[in-house]
Design an enzyme around this catalytic site. Structure first.
Site, PDB file in Angstrom:
ATOM      1  CG  HIS A 107      -2.017   1.058   1.394  1.00  0.00           C
ATOM      2  ND1 HIS A 107      -3.119   0.972   1.931  1.00  0.00           N
ATOM      3  CD2 HIS A 107      -1.904   2.209   0.678  1.00  0.00           C
ATOM      4  CE1 HIS A 107      -3.809   2.181   1.714  1.00  0.00           C
ATOM      5  NE2 HIS A 107      -3.126   2.931   1.267  1.00  0.00           N
ATOM      6  CD  GLU A 153      -4.078  -3.047   0.650  1.00  0.00           C
ATOM      7  OE1 GLU A 153      -4.570  -4.000   1.040  1.00  0.00           O
ATOM      8  OE2 GLU A 153      -3.428  -2.150   1.453  1.00  0.00           O
ATOM      9  CG  HIS A 185      -6.692  -3.040   9.136  1.00  0.00           C
ATOM     10  ND1 HIS A 185      -6.486  -2.623  10.522  1.00  0.00           N
ATOM     11  CD2 HIS A 185      -6.191  -1.781   8.724  1.00  0.00           C
ATOM     12  CE1 HIS A 185      -5.804  -1.447  10.833  1.00  0.00           C
ATOM     13  NE2 HIS A 185      -5.642  -0.862   9.273  1.00  0.00           N
TER      14      HIS A 185
END
Length: 252
Positions: free
Chosen positions: A44, A74, A202
Site C-alpha cells: 500500500h 492498495e 487489517h
C-alpha cells in the site's frame, strides 16, 4: 475455494526507511514469503512514501510476475501525484497488478481505518474503477462490516470487496467477537448475493484468523502485514508464513 494468503510487506520498508539505505530488502523479504508458501504479495504505497515507494512497487511487480503469483496494489485512487509518487492509477498502469484494492485513506491516517460509504455521487469512483479494469486489474473496494448499501460496490463496477477487520480484531482481543463476526458474515453474504467476491484484511493475526474464517463464508483472500511481520521478528518469515497458512486451514 480455499482462502489464499497475500503478505503485505509495507513494514519491511518501514524498517529499511528508519535507517536509510537498502536493508532490509523488501523484494528479498517478499521472495522469502513466497518461498514459504504465501500466495501473493500486497503493498500500500502512500503519497508521503512513509514505507514502500514507487521503486519498490516496480520491483515487486517484476518479482510477482516472474513467480506467477498475485500482486495486490492498495491505495487511494483520488490521491494526487507528487514528487516520488506518480499517483495510484499511474502505478497500476506501469505495473499492471492482478488486483487493485481501493482505500479511502488520507495522508493524516496512520493506517487505513474505514471503508467507502457509497453514499452520494459515485461517478468519480465509477470512472476510476473503469480505468483500472481497462488495465486488466481486478478491482476490490475496502468496506466496513455492516455497510448498509454494500450492493453499490457492484453498481460502480467493483468485482470484490475487502472487509475492514480492525473492529473484529479488537473485539476478538476483548473476548467478545460474536457480534463482530456476525456483522462481517452478514456483509459478506450480501456482497456475494450482489455478485462480489469477498476479501478481508487489517489486524488479522494467527490467533484470530481461524475464528474469523469459520464465521465468515467463502473469504477468497486475506491480506496480512503488521501482525505477520511482527511475529516474524521472533520466528523468521518462513516459519511465520507457514503458521499463518496453518491458521487459515484451521478456519476452513
Amino acid at each position: 475455494m480455499a482462502t489464499v494468503l497475500s503478505v503485505n510487506v509495507n513494514k519491511i520498508a518501514v524498517l529499511r526507511n528508519s535507517r536509510g539505505g537498502t536493508e532490509p530488502d523488501v523484494v528479498q523479504a517478499a521472495s522469502a514469503c513466497l518461498d514459504a508458501g504465501a500466495h501473493g504479495i500486497t503493498v500500500h504505497p502512500r503519497p508521503d512514501a512513509r514505507h514502500v515507494r514507487a521503486e519498490d512497487v516496480y520491483a515487486l511487480s517484476v518479482l510477482t510476475r516472474s513467480r506467477g503469483v498475485e500482486f495486490n496494489l492498495e491505495g487511494n485512487p483520488f490521491a494526487p501525484p507528487r514528487a516520488g509518487y506518480p499517483g495510484f492509477a499511474a502505478l497500476c498502469a506501469e505495473t499492471r497488478p492482478a488486483q487493485a484494492t481501493l482505500v479511502p485513506d488520507s495522508d493524516a491516517q496512520i493506517t487505513s481505518d474505514h471503508g467507502f460509504d457509497f453514499m452520494g455521487d459515485l461517478g468519480s469512483l465509477r470512472e476510476r474503477i473503469a480505468e483500472l479494469r481497462e488495465l486488466g486489474c481486478r478491482v476490490s473496494l475496502f468496506v466496513d462490516a455492516g455497510c448498509p448499501v454494500i450492493e453499490r460496490a457492484a453498481d460502480v463496477g467493483a468485482q470484490r470487496i475487502e472487509l475492514y477487520t480492525g473492529p473484529y480484531a479488537e473485539a476478538f482481543a476483548r473476548g467478545d467477537c460474536a457480534d463482530a463476526v456476525a456483522a462481517c458474515a452478514e456483509t459478506a453474504r450480501r456482497a456475494q448475493a450482489a455478485g462480489l467476491g469477498v476479501n478481508a484484511g487489517h489486524d488479522l493475526s494467527e490467533a484470530n484468523l481461524p475464528t474469523f474464517l469459520r464465521g465468515v463464508p467463502d473469504v477468497l483472500e486475506v491480506s496480512i502485514g503488521h501482525a505477520l511481520i511482527g511475529d516474524a521478528l521472533y520466528r523468521g518469515l518462513d516459519a511465520t508464513v507457514k503458521r499463518y497458512l496453518e491458521a487459515i486451514a484451521h478456519g476452513g
